[in-house]
Scaffold this active site. Sequence first.
Site, PDB file in Angstrom:
ATOM      1  N   LYS A  69      34.642  19.341  53.968  1.00 27.34           N
ATOM      2  CA  LYS A  69      34.891  18.570  55.193  1.00 27.34           C
ATOM      3  C   LYS A  69      33.619  18.019  55.828  1.00 27.34           C
ATOM      4  O   LYS A  69      33.659  16.990  56.505  1.00 27.34           O
ATOM      5  CB  LYS A  69      35.664  19.421  56.212  1.00 27.34           C
ATOM      6  CG  LYS A  69      37.085  19.732  55.774  1.00 27.34           C
ATOM      7  CD  LYS A  69      37.845  20.490  56.844  1.00 27.34           C
ATOM      8  CE  LYS A  69      39.270  20.791  56.398  1.00 27.34           C
ATOM      9  NZ  LYS A  69      40.062  21.453  57.457  1.00 27.34           N
ATOM     10  N   ASP A 106      43.353  17.165  61.682  1.00 27.42           N
ATOM     11  CA  ASP A 106      43.644  18.529  62.112  1.00 27.42           C
ATOM     12  C   ASP A 106      43.755  18.606  63.635  1.00 27.42           C
ATOM     13  O   ASP A 106      44.618  19.309  64.168  1.00 27.42           O
ATOM     14  CB  ASP A 106      42.541  19.495  61.654  1.00 27.42           C
ATOM     15  CG  ASP A 106      42.596  19.798  60.173  1.00 27.42           C
ATOM     16  OD1 ASP A 106      43.713  19.759  59.603  1.00 27.42           O
ATOM     17  OD2 ASP A 106      41.541  20.068  59.575  1.00 27.42           O
ATOM     18  N   GLY A 131      35.218  30.317  63.516  1.00 33.98           N
ATOM     19  CA  GLY A 131      34.838  29.559  62.334  1.00 33.98           C
ATOM     20  C   GLY A 131      35.090  28.073  62.508  1.00 33.98           C
ATOM     21  O   GLY A 131      35.219  27.560  63.621  1.00 33.98           O
ATOM     22  N   ARG A 154      32.903  37.942  66.857  1.00 36.03           N
ATOM     23  CA  ARG A 154      32.362  39.185  66.317  1.00 36.03           C
ATOM     24  C   ARG A 154      30.833  39.292  66.369  1.00 36.03           C
ATOM     25  O   ARG A 154      30.292  40.330  66.032  1.00 36.03           O
ATOM     26  CB  ARG A 154      32.817  39.367  64.870  1.00 36.03           C
ATOM     27  CG  ARG A 154      34.312  39.577  64.721  1.00 36.03           C
ATOM     28  CD  ARG A 154      34.684  39.888  63.286  1.00 36.03           C
ATOM     29  NE  ARG A 154      36.122  40.033  63.096  1.00 36.03           N
ATOM     30  CZ  ARG A 154      36.810  41.151  63.331  1.00 36.03           C
ATOM     31  NH1 ARG A 154      36.181  42.225  63.765  1.00 36.03           N
ATOM     32  NH2 ARG A 154      38.105  41.195  63.131  1.00 36.03           N
ATOM     33  N   GLY A 239      50.863  27.949  61.004  1.00 29.31           N
ATOM     34  CA  GLY A 239      49.947  27.125  60.234  1.00 29.31           C
ATOM     35  C   GLY A 239      50.677  26.048  59.455  1.00 29.31           C
ATOM     36  O   GLY A 239      50.121  24.967  59.209  1.00 29.31           O
TER      37      GLY A 239
END
Length: 276
Positions: A69, A106, A131, A154, A239
């Site tokens: 991408k 998206d 992400g 995280r 999704g």
Amino acid sequence: MSAQKRRAAVLGSPIAHSLSPVLHRAAYGELGLSDWSYDRFEIDEAALPGFVGELGPEWAGLSLTMPLKRAIIPLLDEVSGTAASVEAVNTVVFGEDGRKVGDNTDIPGMVAALRERGIEQVDSAAILGAGATASSALAALARICTGEVVAYVRSDARAAEMRQWGDRLDVEVRTEDWEDAREALSAPLVIATTPAGATDALSGLVPERPATLFDVLYDPWPTELAARWSAYGGAVVSGLDLLVHQAVLQVEQMTGRPSAPLDAMRRAGEHALAER
């Protein structure tokens, strides 16, 4: 119908799992585009320039998945503002003059999937994960969220990245440690962008009256979090919903048809997943 055979494909690595051929071929069938084909190719970043450089005039477009991408961007003649905002292109359309134009479906696909479930606007939201998909989620929230977005991550590095994306996309982002992710579950909209299994431990912490969960996974489905959310009466966007809505936009751009067959594409996707 087109005067000549036209081709399109999805590229990525790994690619065998991709549902894109199923969705696009279903659209071609409904639209009567019997002279169109849609394939998948296992292509990594090193092979991408050579592959794109050898495409002939029969090619109408490409879908890009990971890890391509961002790698595709230097090979394009033009990139839409939407794609540039997250430095990610998942759609390439070839013009009659050979120009290659990149876009990101998206982001509007997320917005459309939420709108289908009646979510037009929220006053705050939470994102699980940090992400590439999380940056697209932030870009989608820039269009529908009027207040703060809290991202549960995280690491300090991921937290810094999410705040930078927030600044770039003009979204108010606050970051919190993943250990406190249970607090996300009371938000008006929760977008889970993490890999399979990452949110399983949260499934037992879903509140009694949850609002809306958008879980970007579709295989396996439902995730433990989505199953518990639905059992408690909360709205769940999957999704597959995202995949279908972004594919609808790709089909429309590549074929020039104004209205791709959403329902037929979703049915094809559901059937393909049921057979796995």
